[in-house]
Design an enzyme around this catalytic site. Structure first.
Site, PDB file in Angstrom:
ATOM      1  N   HIS A  78       7.689   5.748  10.294  1.00 23.59           N
ATOM      2  CA  HIS A  78       6.748   5.668   8.909  1.00 23.59           C
ATOM      3  C   HIS A  78       6.019   6.828   8.864  1.00 23.59           C
ATOM      4  O   HIS A  78       4.578   6.984   9.215  1.00 23.59           O
ATOM      5  CB  HIS A  78       6.125   4.424   8.900  1.00 23.59           C
ATOM      6  CG  HIS A  78       5.183   4.111   7.701  1.00 23.59           C
ATOM      7  ND1 HIS A  78       4.893   4.788   6.625  1.00 23.59           N
ATOM      8  CD2 HIS A  78       4.760   2.649   7.292  1.00 23.59           C
ATOM      9  CE1 HIS A  78       4.688   4.371   5.672  1.00 23.59           C
ATOM     10  NE2 HIS A  78       4.562   3.119   5.888  1.00 23.59           N
ATOM     11  N   LYS A 135      26.166  -3.629  -6.148  1.00 27.34           N
ATOM     12  CA  LYS A 135      27.337  -3.677  -6.548  1.00 27.34           C
ATOM     13  C   LYS A 135      28.175  -2.727  -5.446  1.00 27.34           C
ATOM     14  O   LYS A 135      29.393  -2.283  -5.819  1.00 27.34           O
ATOM     15  CB  LYS A 135      27.497  -2.842  -7.937  1.00 27.34           C
ATOM     16  CG  LYS A 135      26.632  -3.444  -8.872  1.00 27.34           C
ATOM     17  CD  LYS A 135      26.633  -2.762 -10.219  1.00 27.34           C
ATOM     18  CE  LYS A 135      25.787  -3.420 -11.416  1.00 27.34           C
ATOM     19  NZ  LYS A 135      25.424  -2.422 -12.382  1.00 27.34           N
ATOM     20  N   ARG A 140       0.859  -1.194   0.035  1.00 25.69           N
ATOM     21  CA  ARG A 140       0.039  -0.019  -0.130  1.00 25.69           C
ATOM     22  C   ARG A 140       0.817   1.300   0.070  1.00 25.69           C
ATOM     23  O   ARG A 140       0.364   2.252  -0.620  1.00 25.69           O
ATOM     24  CB  ARG A 140      -1.262   0.015   0.830  1.00 25.69           C
ATOM     25  CG  ARG A 140      -0.925   0.066   2.406  1.00 25.69           C
ATOM     26  CD  ARG A 140      -1.687  -1.060   3.248  1.00 25.69           C
ATOM     27  NE  ARG A 140      -0.823  -2.123   3.155  1.00 25.69           N
ATOM     28  CZ  ARG A 140      -1.525  -3.190   3.030  1.00 25.69           C
ATOM     29  NH1 ARG A 140      -2.754  -3.550   2.676  1.00 25.69           N
ATOM     30  NH2 ARG A 140      -0.735  -4.142   2.832  1.00 25.69           N
ATOM     31  N   THR A 141       1.799   1.213   0.670  1.00 16.27           N
ATOM     32  CA  THR A 141       2.649   2.613   0.727  1.00 16.27           C
ATOM     33  C   THR A 141       3.187   2.928  -0.720  1.00 16.27           C
ATOM     34  O   THR A 141       3.012   3.832  -1.156  1.00 16.27           O
ATOM     35  CB  THR A 141       3.808   2.389   1.578  1.00 16.27           C
ATOM     36  OG1 THR A 141       3.453   1.913   3.008  1.00 16.27           O
ATOM     37  CG2 THR A 141       4.535   3.972   1.807  1.00 16.27           C
ATOM     38  N   ARG A 179      11.588   3.758   0.883  1.00 18.68           N
ATOM     39  CA  ARG A 179      11.638   2.851   2.160  1.00 18.68           C
ATOM     40  C   ARG A 179      12.925   2.002   2.253  1.00 18.68           C
ATOM     41  O   ARG A 179      13.238   1.408   1.135  1.00 18.68           O
ATOM     42  CB  ARG A 179      10.566   2.077   1.857  1.00 18.68           C
ATOM     43  CG  ARG A 179      10.470   0.540   2.976  1.00 18.68           C
ATOM     44  CD  ARG A 179       9.093  -0.157   2.886  1.00 18.68           C
ATOM     45  NE  ARG A 179       8.194   0.704   3.311  1.00 18.68           N
ATOM     46  CZ  ARG A 179       6.849   0.056   3.519  1.00 18.68           C
ATOM     47  NH1 ARG A 179       6.707  -1.126   3.374  1.00 18.68           N
ATOM     48  NH2 ARG A 179       5.947   1.071   4.261  1.00 18.68           N
TER      49      ARG A 179
HETATM   50  C1  NCD Z   1       3.718  -1.104   7.759  1.00 18.30           C
HETATM   51  C2  NCD Z   1       4.983  -0.969   7.582  1.00 18.30           C
HETATM   52  O1  NCD Z   1       5.560  -1.286   6.644  1.00 18.30           O
HETATM   53  O2  NCD Z   1       5.536  -0.580   8.473  1.00 18.30           O
HETATM   54  N1  NCD Z   1       2.774  -1.232   6.787  1.00 18.30           N
HETATM   55  C3  NCD Z   1       2.364  -0.100   6.091  1.00 18.30           C
HETATM   56  O3  NCD Z   1       3.212   0.553   5.332  1.00 18.30           O
HETATM   57  N2  NCD Z   1       1.104   0.227   5.896  1.00 18.30           N
HETATM   58  C4  NCD Z   1       2.964  -2.354   8.806  1.00 18.30           C
HETATM   59  C5  NCD Z   1       3.716  -3.448   8.576  1.00 18.30           C
HETATM   60  O4  NCD Z   1       4.577  -3.860   7.800  1.00 18.30           O
HETATM   61  O5  NCD Z   1       3.443  -4.210   9.542  1.00 18.30           O
END
Ligand code: NCD
Length: 336
Positions: free
Chosen positions: A135, A86, A57-58, A107
């Site tokens: 996050h 690399k 989703r992100t 990320r």
């Molecule tokens: C979360 C994350 O990646 O921190 N998911 C998200 O981005 N909605 C939560 C998780 O992975 O549990």
């Protein structure tokens, strides 16, 4: 105050006025987020979505947010598909990508990675999750959802009781959430987790220092009492070895229809950043039929709030409405 050209690295950087402003902008962007209106205000802009950890989703909601505003999205998924394998440094990668894009979303499994990238990039950088640290855009989504859900129930955020449940040690969304919600007044936070997975003191202290009440519980019976919001999270098994004692403690904290009805107020809102772990079942699917469950309204909200962030840092928050029109294609979304 959030402004043009800023990075988004931590929930600590948002004040109450930023949240109010972002929520107002997000609300105006909702018809565009749903595809009921078309807006090309970011036409010509390029966003680089750099995801070095799994994401559904992100990554997609950032991409959808940028695309709905007319921008183009470049995606990288997984460290193994980049020159980092690399031996290239994060700083070199960041400088290079910032020559190709107008904004970078990242990320990465390492806390501080987003900060390092922001230090080397020539364009704004948004933290889409840095290891077990933070996050911040999930916290914006969560704040936006909480404000809408409580408003629908005739309740303010100030004075509310927010239960944060599950893996509070490695669950980065919980760190950003407690930080973010601490800009409001008089919140009671219930932190409910196995002892080994307690919220790091540094984050609980942010709430305490702002004068909020922080209570720690190990049972649902105590933890869910008086809840306005229950925020359940997944046990981050990719970040630690879950031993039998922790597993047992976690099993006693599973939220299902029975434990919810037994211990939570009838109108409590249930959130989860998702994904939920279907095998472990920290948030059981027998709750899905209850309107209390707001997790899919929460995922939907991730698009307009991220759009609000983009229009703010790219400097078109006050002008996008002039470029909004009706789409040429008929809508096909089915009602829920
Ligand atoms: C979360 C994350 O990646 O921190 N998911 C998200 O981005 N909605 C939560 C998780 O992975 O549990």
């Amino acid at each position: 105050m959030l402004d043009i050209g800023h990075d988004v690295l931590t929930a600590r950087q948002f004040e109450r006025s930023d949240l109010t402003r972002l929520a107002e902008v997000a609300e105006r962007l909702e018809p565009i987020a749903r595809g009921e209106k078309v807006c090309r205000v970011l036409e010509g802009a390029v966003m680089a979505n750099l995801f070095f950890e799994p994401s559904t989703r992100t990554r997609i909601s950032f991409g959808a947010a940028f695309a709905r505003l007319g921008g183009a999205v470049l995606d990288t998924s997984g460290l193994e598909t980049t020159s980092i394998v690399k031996g290239e440094s994060l700083s070199d990668t960041a400088r290079v990508i910032s020559g190709y894009a107008d904004v970078i979303v990242v990320r990465h499994p390492t806390p501080e990675a987003a900060k390092i990238i922001a230090g080397a990039a020539l364009v704004p950088v948004i933290n889409g999750g840095d290891g077990e640290a933070e996050h911040p855009t999930q916290a914006l989504t969560d704040f936006y959802t909480i404000s809408k859900e409580l408003k629908a129930r005739g309740k303010p955020i100030d004075g509310s009781t927010i239960v944060i449940l599950g893996d509070l040690r490695f669950g980065r969304t919980t760190h950003s959430l407690i930080t973010q919600m601490s800009v409001f007044d008089d919140i009671t936070f219930h932190l409910v987790s196995p002892e080994a997975l307690a919220m790091p003191e540094a984050y609980a202290d942010i709430a305490r220092k702002r004068g909020h009440t922080v209570k720690v519980f190990r049972t649902l019976e105590e933890g869910l009492a008086g809840a306005d919001v229950i925020y359940a999270t997944r046990y981050q098994s990719e970040r630690f070895q879950i031993d039998p004692t922790v597993r047992e403690a976690a099993e006693r904290l599973r939220l299902d229809a029975k434990s919810f009805r037994a211990h939570a107020p009838e109108d409590a809102v249930i959130l989860h950043p998702l994904p939920r772990d279907e095998v472990f079942g920290e948030l059981a699917t027998d709750i899905d039929a209850m309107d209390n469950l707001a997790v899919f309204r929460q995922t939907d909200n991730g698009v307009p709030i991220r759009m609000a962030l983009f229009v703010t840092i790219l400097g078109v928050a006050d002008s996008f409405h002039e470029m909004t029109r009706t789409p040429a294609w008929p809508l096909r979304r089915r009602p829920e």
